[in-house]
Design an enzyme around this catalytic site. Structure first.
Site, PDB file in Angstrom:
ATOM      1  N   HIS A 192       0.688  -1.344  -0.020  1.00  0.00           N
ATOM      2  CA  HIS A 192       0.078   0.076   0.101  1.00  0.00           C
ATOM      3  C   HIS A 192       0.718   1.077  -0.190  1.00  0.00           C
ATOM      4  O   HIS A 192       0.239   2.547  -0.080  1.00  0.00           O
ATOM      5  CB  HIS A 192      -1.037   0.049   1.159  1.00  0.00           C
ATOM      6  CG  HIS A 192      -1.912  -1.014   1.348  1.00  0.00           C
ATOM      7  ND1 HIS A 192      -3.150  -0.864   1.104  1.00  0.00           N
ATOM      8  CD2 HIS A 192      -1.848  -2.556   1.282  1.00  0.00           C
ATOM      9  CE1 HIS A 192      -3.974  -1.953   0.914  1.00  0.00           C
ATOM     10  NE2 HIS A 192      -3.143  -3.097   1.018  1.00  0.00           N
ATOM     11  N   ASP A 406       3.554   9.411  -0.900  1.00  0.00           N
ATOM     12  CA  ASP A 406       2.569   8.983  -0.292  1.00  0.00           C
ATOM     13  C   ASP A 406       1.948   7.639  -1.295  1.00  0.00           C
ATOM     14  O   ASP A 406       2.130   7.929  -2.812  1.00  0.00           O
ATOM     15  CB  ASP A 406       1.205   9.817  -0.211  1.00  0.00           C
ATOM     16  CG  ASP A 406       0.354   9.390   0.686  1.00  0.00           C
ATOM     17  OD1 ASP A 406       0.195   8.352   1.019  1.00  0.00           O
ATOM     18  OD2 ASP A 406      -0.479  10.432   1.342  1.00  0.00           O
TER      19      ASP A 406
HETATM   20  C1  G6P Z   1      -1.066   3.144   5.902  1.00  0.00           C
HETATM   21  C2  G6P Z   1      -0.300   1.826   5.943  1.00  0.00           C
HETATM   22  C3  G6P Z   1      -1.479   0.737   6.848  1.00  0.00           C
HETATM   23  C4  G6P Z   1      -1.801   1.294   8.010  1.00  0.00           C
HETATM   24  C5  G6P Z   1      -2.107   2.472   8.237  1.00  0.00           C
HETATM   25  C6  G6P Z   1      -2.499   3.119   9.663  1.00  0.00           C
HETATM   26  O1  G6P Z   1      -2.025   3.402   5.540  1.00  0.00           O
HETATM   27  O2  G6P Z   1      -0.180   1.720   4.612  1.00  0.00           O
HETATM   28  O3  G6P Z   1      -0.858  -0.437   6.627  1.00  0.00           O
HETATM   29  O4  G6P Z   1      -2.838   0.511   8.520  1.00  0.00           O
HETATM   30  O5  G6P Z   1      -1.408   3.649   7.308  1.00  0.00           O
HETATM   31  O6  G6P Z   1      -1.420   2.995  10.316  1.00  0.00           O
HETATM   32  P1  G6P Z   1      -1.533   2.157  11.704  1.00  0.00           P
HETATM   33  O7  G6P Z   1       0.192   1.968  11.997  1.00  0.00           O
HETATM   34  O8  G6P Z   1      -2.156   2.629  12.607  1.00  0.00           O
HETATM   35  O9  G6P Z   1      -1.875   0.597  11.205  1.00  0.00           O
END
Ligand code: G6P
Length: 504
Positions: A192, A406
């Site tokens: 992602h 991003d």
């Molecule tokens: C990004 C990453 C995700 C992640 C999200 C929130 O979008 O690509 O994998 O889940 O951020 O971050 P966190 O550390 O809270 O999961």
């Protein structure tokens, strides 16, 4: 570059790839029951334990689960992931038509694997090292250990020849670990976040292990074509495998005969229909008007919505806005900026530091340019439900997406999906993946503060006809490629390969 403190112990020898992937304790005959398995760091629900010890949950908001839930329901789906709290032990449970398999992480796992290697090493490194990645062997060892645990859980629940879809940078080793345990599976991986050029990726002491871990997948999806190209180049430079076009050919003593891995871009999107529906609800439209009234009915509302993350370019945005006020080109209260910064990864040092810097800057700008009841910046360190976010999108004349790096930036796409009225202007960083598709936004380089200032004033002054023309074309892109279409494209390509039976 930050070097691990000299006093840091290096408690375990660093594992190499071979012991990393060696199968242990999975009975190859004992297939699980699920034909489609998603493996992600987080479960798609916020899970908790009630006082009587039973699990409670509610579906976490997010496009990924919206896209995958119907596929899971139709195909005997299971989702393997962390419930989001340390030391919470939950048995697998069914919710919302999905089978959820919690992976427990101890407090130490969270510190070393999640906050450490995932978010202190990989996150900054893969975002072009916008802040210095930190390399600690103890973090790496925990990452290997936890990835192995995810792989084992997936191996247990997947039915024979099932399709398994692994998500994101927290689980880069899982494809090869899982293949070693269950060679019958069809394995997809989607990254992602961006992948940097090999000149940056090569800094990682475990670069070869990470690439070998990833190449256990049959299909690796990225957000941008350039990310796929960067992985290909790193594979060429840092491994012995050969690459041709999108395909890497793997042949080794572990995997015979030759295996082919495709690496290609599948730009993710949002639940366009869901957001469009929310944007048309009378109470949401009314709430948008109320927000403008609460802000003092300014001529122009600028909006930023981000996780409070150093990749999002929030400081650059504040600098440009502060200078426009200082130059007198924008004046409070005619213009105001609403900045939603949702709390994120608050135990990681670089995030704590960013929060301090952002909040000092907001205070300074408000001190210099606000007056009683009329703030230059309305800053909120909260998360909001989707309905409130959509009302904010509808209330905003100009949306500022100024990321330094991003993977995609779904906020940009959500803003466009919400603007059913065809109004509003999107200012979008060329370093967000969304810029590949949303060319009718005002595209900026966030490092060029003068350029960003020009784009903000151009957005404010843009004539209604031009705003409609651009928004109509932006909306077409977001309607044509929504998150359901994205999942369909990825899984269609993954299952198009010759050998195994497709279940999904
Ligand atoms: C990004 C990453 C995700 C992640 C999200 C929130 O979008 O690509 O994998 O889940 O951020 O971050 P966190 O550390 O809270 O999961």
């Amino acid at each position: 570059m930050t070097i691990g403190a000299a006093s840091e112990p290096d408690p375990e020898p660093t594992p190499t790839l071979a012991p990393t992937v060696l199968p242990d304790s999975i009975d190859p005959e004992a297939d699980g029951a699920y034909d489609f398995v998603v493996v992600a760091n987080r479960l798609p629900v916020d899970a908790d334990v009630a006082e009587d010890g039973s699990p409670t949950w509610k579906r976490a908001p997010g496009g990924l689960v919206t896209a995958l839930a119907p596929i899971m329901r139709a195909n005997d789906g299971a989702w393997v992931g962390w419930p989001g709290k340390p030391d919470v032990t939950l048995e697998p449970f069914d919710a919302d038509g999905m089978h959820l398999v919690p992976v427990d992480l101890s407090e130490q796992d969270v510190e070393l694997y999640y906050e450490g290697f995932s978010n202190g090493t990989l996150w900054p490194l893969l975002h072009d090292a916008v802040v210095d990645p930190v390399f600690h062997r103890a973090w790496w060892n925990a990452y290997v250990r936890v990835n192995r645990r995810f792989a084992k859980e997936a191996a247990k629940v997947a039915a024979k020849e099932a399709t398994v879809w692994i998500q994101d940078y927290q689980l880069l080793l899982v494809p090869t670990m899982l293949r070693a345990l269950r060679p019958d599976l069809r394995i997809g991986f989607f990254l992602h976040i961006p992948f940097p050029p090999p000149e940056i990726f090569a800094q990682l002491p475990w670069r070869k292990q990470i690439l070998d871990g990833l190449l256990g997948a049959d299909l690796i999806g990225t957000q941008r074509t350039s990310d796929a190209g960067n992985i290909q180049r790193s594979v060429r430079r840092l491994t012995e495998w050969t690459t041709r076009g999108q395909v890497v050919t793997i042949g080794s003593r572990w995997t015979r005969p030759e295996r082919h891995v495709r690496i290609a871009a599948f730009p993710i999107s949002i639940d366009t229909t869901g957001i469009t529906e929310v944007a048309q609800r009378p109470e949401v439209i009314e709430r948008a008007k109320e927000i403008r009234r609460d802000l003092g009915d300014p001529d122009t509302v600028l909006l930023g919505v981000d996780r409070l993350d150093y990749t999002k370019g929030i400081r650059h945005r504040l600098k440009a806005f502060g200078e426009l006020l200082h130059d007198g080109r924008l004046v409070v209260p005619e213009v105001t900026l609403v900045q939603v910064a949702s709390p994120s990864r608050e135990n990681v040092d670089s995030y704590k530091q960013l929060r301090d810097e952002v909040e000092v800057t907001v205070g300074r700008i408000n001190g210099d340019h606000g007056s009683l009841g009329r703030a230059a910046i309305h800053y909120m360190h909260h998360s909001y439900p989707l309905e409130e976010m959509v009302a904010l999108y509808l209330a905003a004349d100009v949306m500022l997406v100024t990321a330094l790096r991003d993977g995609m930036n779904l906020v940009a796409k959500e803003y466009v999906a919400a603007r059913v009225d065809l109004d509003g202007v999107l200012v979008l960083s060329e370093f967000a993946g969304a810029a590949d598709e949303l060319a009718q936004a005002l595209i900026i380089n966030p490092h060029d503060i003068d350029g960003m200032k020009r784009a903000i004033t151009e957005a404010i002054d843009m004539r209604p006809k031009e705003r409609r023309r651009r928004m109509r074309s932006l909306r077409r892109r977001v309607v044509d490629n929504d998150v359901q279409q994205w999942a369909k494209n990825f899984l269609g390509t993954l299952n198009a390969g010759p050998s195994r039976t497709s279940h999904v």
